[in-house]
Design an enzyme around this catalytic site. Structure first.
Site, PDB file in Angstrom:
ATOM      1  N   LYS A 196       0.842  -1.206   0.000  1.00  0.00           N
ATOM      2  CA  LYS A 196       0.000   0.000   0.000  1.00  0.00           C
ATOM      3  C   LYS A 196       0.883   1.264   0.000  1.00  0.00           C
ATOM      4  O   LYS A 196       2.100   1.175  -0.034  1.00  0.00           O
ATOM      5  CB  LYS A 196      -0.957  -0.031   1.193  1.00  0.00           C
ATOM      6  CG  LYS A 196      -1.763  -1.339   1.310  1.00  0.00           C
ATOM      7  CD  LYS A 196      -2.822  -1.503   0.220  1.00  0.00           C
ATOM      8  CE  LYS A 196      -3.321  -2.928   0.057  1.00  0.00           C
ATOM      9  NZ  LYS A 196      -4.158  -3.449   1.119  1.00  0.00           N
TER      10      LYS A 196
HETATM   11  C1  LIG Z   1      -5.150  -4.485   1.631  1.00  0.00           C
HETATM   12  C2  LIG Z   1      -6.618  -4.389   1.594  1.00  0.00           C
HETATM   13  C3  LIG Z   1      -7.433  -4.690   2.700  1.00  0.00           C
HETATM   14  C4  LIG Z   1      -6.908  -5.311   3.955  1.00  0.00           C
HETATM   15  O1  LIG Z   1      -5.890  -4.616   4.567  1.00  0.00           O
HETATM   16  P1  LIG Z   1      -4.811  -5.427   5.483  1.00  0.00           P
HETATM   17  O2  LIG Z   1      -4.014  -4.319   6.087  1.00  0.00           O
HETATM   18  O3  LIG Z   1      -4.016  -6.283   4.537  1.00  0.00           O
HETATM   19  O4  LIG Z   1      -5.557  -6.222   6.482  1.00  0.00           O
HETATM   20  C5  LIG Z   1      -8.790  -4.477   2.579  1.00  0.00           C
HETATM   21  N1  LIG Z   1      -9.331  -3.996   1.462  1.00  0.00           N
HETATM   22  C6  LIG Z   1      -8.600  -3.721   0.367  1.00  0.00           C
HETATM   23  C7  LIG Z   1      -9.274  -3.175  -0.851  1.00  0.00           C
HETATM   24  C8  LIG Z   1      -7.224  -3.926   0.392  1.00  0.00           C
HETATM   25  O5  LIG Z   1      -6.503  -3.671  -0.707  1.00  0.00           O
END
Ligand SMILES: *Cc1c(COP(=O)(O)O)cnc(C)c1O
Length: 399
Positions: A196
């Protein structure tokens, strides 16, 4: 870079795999973490508060509450919104399973709305058609970092008294109608997974302007426990606390928060680098008949988490799988975002069937995510462009 004669000859094979996403960690980040390791607090301490304040300031939200992951944060938001057994929550199938799973954690029922075929975001018209007396909330996902149609979603939510929880795992640093994502609605979730925009290893955050939501979120992340004197039913003394409801240990550590705070100072630069590569891709691909580049909505300023190309299959002699495999052979680490959530066997067992969201299902057959992250170089982006052009022209119906 060399032409590898043992492999397919129509593209150049990189000497190492270029991943589709990757973190950027520098000396400043390492020093911030080391400082915490030598301090009094390892888990939730002063750095968590500092990181929360920094994210609140960045997004323009009143409050921010940190969690051990984006998934934990979204679960907490579903709890704070009062989502419970018997409720329906409308979301998109074009997302990571976590979005819908959080609805199930609360024993509520996910309802999948179809996507807008241009933006790939949840379609407000589809949301409207799915509202029942049981609908409690809407969870739009800002797919690839481009904010969903929040004007229309807000209007629907107000008409039907629904909570809006934005899944902004892709959208830290994105703007909608001139305002930063995070301060627009009831609650917004960010993820700090390494692919991210900024990372804490694992981590997540909810931003909100609502003090009641903040209070619930804080308790939910630590077993439903409160130490606030005004919350207590009894009070036996200075050691005393009470567990009000069944919460979890979803706390972020100070080690993670220090990394997050250091990363946040670099976010604008990260997004600038992403935008530079997006511009290169758009410029190189915009006239190719074999693909469609991402659509840019007028009201949305995307933070460009992902660059998703859509193959125009009627212009190609082979399907998506063959094209995808060619990228991998050329050492370009492509991906597919996403497999519609209800295709997973677990969701099928719950009774969801193919055919539910035709636009999302069609999109799934045609998409490939190209590498995009701040730690890639201009040469990396040029490799992606040359390989993409070679593969598509090789398999084009016009060649
Ligand atoms: C990465 C992601 C999540 C979950 O986040 P984590 O930090 O990995 O638990 C939820 N929704 C979307 C669209 C994501 O890309």
């Amino acid at each position: 870079m060399n032409i590898n004669q043992n492999d397919e000859e129509f593209y150049r094979v990189r000497s190492s795999l270029l991943p589709y996403g990757r973190q950027w960690i520098d000396e400043q980040d390492c020093q911030a973490v080391e400082k915490v390791l030598n301090s009094e607090f390892l888990t939730t301490g002063p750095m968590v508060g500092k990181f929360e304040a920094a994210v609140a300031q960045y997004t323009g939200a009143k409050y921010a509450v940190a969690f051990s992951s984006g998934t934990a944060a979204l679960h907490a938001a579903c709890f704070a919104a009062g989502i419970e057994e018997g409720d329906e929550v409308i979301t998109t199938p074009m997302t990571f399973a976590a979005t819908a799973n959080c609805i199930l954690y609360q024993k509520a029922c996910p309802v999948f709305a179809d996507i807008d075929p241009d933006t790939y975001n949840i379609s407000p018209a589809s949301i409207s058609s799915l509202i029942t007396s049981k609908t409690k909330a809407i969870i739009p996902v800002h797919f690839t970092g481009q904010p969903a149609n929040m004007k229309a979603i807000h209007k629907i939510a107000q008409e039907h008294n629904l909570v809006v929880i934005e899944d902004a795992a892709h959208a830290l640093g994105a703007f909608y109608n001139g305002k930063a994502v995070g301060g627009l609605n009831d609650m917004t979730m960010f993820s700090f997974h390494p692919v991210k925009h900024i990372t804490t290893g694992e981590g997540g955050m909810i931003t909100t302007n609502n003090p009641q939501y903040r209070d619930s979120l804080l308790k939910f992340r630590t077993h439903g426990i409160s130490r606030n004197p005004q919350d207590l039913v009894e009070n036996h003394g200075p050691w005393y606390y009470e567990m009000e409801f069944l919460g979890f240990n979803y706390r972020m550590t100070d080690i993670q928060a220090a990394l997050g705070e250091s990363q946040l100072t670099k976010l604008s630069g990260f997004i600038q680098r992403r935008k530079k590569y997006v511009q290169m891709y758009n410029e190189a691909f915009k006239d190719l008949k074999e693909l469609t580049i991402p659509f840019q909505d007028q009201l949305s300023d995307s933070s460009w988490h992902l660059y998703v190309i859509r193959l125009n299959l009627d212009q190609l002699k082979v399907g998506r799988k063959k094209i995808f495999e060619s990228f991998l052979k050329a050492n370009i680490g492509v991906n597919v975002h996403y497999i519609p959530v209800y295709y997973h066997p677990f969701y099928k067992k719950l009774g969801f069937q193919k055919g539910l969201c035709p636009a999302a299902e069609k999109l799934y057959e045609e998409i490939i995510t190209l590498p995009l992250h701040p730690s890639m170089t201009k040469q990396d982006a040029e490799d992606v462009i040359s390989v993409t052009k070679s593969i598509l022209s090789h398999y084009s119906v016009h060649s």
